[in-house]
Design an enzyme around this catalytic site. Structure first.
Site, PDB file in Angstrom:
ATOM      1  N   CYS A 111      -6.174  -6.539  -4.493  1.00 49.96           N
ATOM      2  CA  CYS A 111      -5.731  -7.442  -3.428  1.00 49.96           C
ATOM      3  C   CYS A 111      -4.629  -6.883  -2.528  1.00 49.96           C
ATOM      4  O   CYS A 111      -4.817  -6.750  -1.325  1.00 49.96           O
ATOM      5  CB  CYS A 111      -5.273  -8.765  -4.053  1.00 49.96           C
ATOM      6  SG  CYS A 111      -4.917 -10.056  -2.843  1.00 49.96           S
TER       7      CYS A 111
ATOM      8  N   HIS B 145      -0.018 -12.518   0.361  1.00 47.13           N
ATOM      9  CA  HIS B 145       0.230 -11.563  -0.719  1.00 47.13           C
ATOM     10  C   HIS B 145       1.051 -10.365  -0.241  1.00 47.13           C
ATOM     11  O   HIS B 145       0.797  -9.220  -0.644  1.00 47.13           O
ATOM     12  CB  HIS B 145      -1.092 -11.104  -1.340  1.00 47.13           C
ATOM     13  CG  HIS B 145      -1.014 -10.976  -2.833  1.00 47.13           C
ATOM     14  ND1 HIS B 145      -2.129 -10.897  -3.638  1.00 47.13           N
ATOM     15  CD2 HIS B 145       0.044 -10.915  -3.674  1.00 47.13           C
ATOM     16  CE1 HIS B 145      -1.773 -10.785  -4.894  1.00 47.13           C
ATOM     17  NE2 HIS B 145      -0.454 -10.802  -4.941  1.00 47.13           N
TER      18      HIS B 145
END
Length: 208
Positions: A57, A110
Site C-alpha cells: 500500500c 496512508h
C-alpha cells in the site's frame, strides 16, 4: 480562438479504491454489478493494462503521487517513510495546486510518517485505518458524534479475517464508503468556483 482559463484547466475527480482487483468491476467481469463504477469507466478513463509498481500500500501510493519507482522514492514497504515534497520532487497534487487548482483529498491516503501531511493538498477530510484517536481522524470523530463511539473496529477486524468479507457493525449511512461520498459531495457544493478543482476521493478496503 484562445480557450478560456476554465476550458483550459478541466476539473479532476480522482476516485481511488483500496485493494480492489480489476475483475471486481462489472465492465471487466459481467458477474459483478457495479453500475456507478461502470459509468465512471464509460465516461472517464479506463486503463485496461495498468499495473502497480509495488504490491504494497504505502510504497504503491508513494510511487503514484510522486510519479517515481520505489528505487527512486526510497519507499519499499509500509514501514518506510515517504520523501518530502520539494520543488524538485513534487506530487501531482502539489503540481496542480501550484497551477491554481483547489486540491482536496477525502478518505484514506496512508501518508507516512505523518498521517496529517497534506503532500500538496490544500485541505483534507481524513479517514485512515488502524488504531487512532478522534483528534486526528475526521471519520472517527464523526462516528462518535453520531453515537457510534462504542464500535472498536469500524473498518473491519484486522487479522486472519481481514482479507475476506466481514459484516459491517455500522448501518449503511455510517459506513466509511458512505462518509467518503458525502464528504466529497460537500466539497463539490462548497468549493471555490473561481478555480478548477482536484478532488481525490479515496475509499478504504471495500470488504467490511
Amino acid at each position: 480562438m484562445a480557450m478560456s482559463a476554465k476550458q483550459d484547466r478541466p476539473n479532476i475527480l480522482f476516485v481511488f479504491t483500496d485493494q480492489q482487483r480489476a475483475d471486481t468491476v462489472g465492465v471487466r467481469n459481467p458477474v459483478m454489478r457495479t453500475p456507478v463504477m461502470d459509468r465512471l469507466c464509460a465516461e472517464g478513463a479506463l486503463f485496461r493494462n495498468a499495473h502497480t509498481p509495488v504490491p504494497v500500500c504505502v510504497p504503491a501510493r508513494c510511487s503514484m503521487i510522486f510519479g517515481q519507482y520505489a528505487h527512486k522514492t526510497g519507499c519499499f514497504d509500509n514501514g518506510f517513510a515517504m520523501p518530502e515534497v520539494t520543488p524538485e520532487r513534487p506530487t501531482f497534487m502539489s503540481a496542480l495546486s501550484e497551477a491554481g487548482y483547489q486540491a482536496h483529498g477525502v478518505g484514506k491516503m496512508h501518508f507516512t510518517p505523518d498521517r496529517h501531511a497534506l503532500r500538496g493538498f490544500e485541505s483534507r477530510d481524513r479517514s485512515e485505518e488502524g488504531q487512532r484517536s478522534v483528534e486526528d481522524d475526521d471519520y472517527l470523530s464523526w462516528l462518535h458524534e453520531q453515537g457510534f463511539g462504542y464500535i472498536h473496529d469500524v473498518n473491519g477486524v484486522r487479522g486472519e479475517m481481514y482479507y475476506v468479507p466481514q459484516p459491517s457493525q455500522l448501518p449503511a449511512r455510517a459506513h466509511n464508503s458512505h462518509w467518503v461520498g458525502d464528504r466529497s459531495l460537500d466539497f463539490l457544493r462548497n468549493r471555490d468556483r473561481s478555480r478548477p478543482f482536484l478532488l481525490w476521493s479515496s475509499f478504504i478496503d471495500p470488504h467490511p
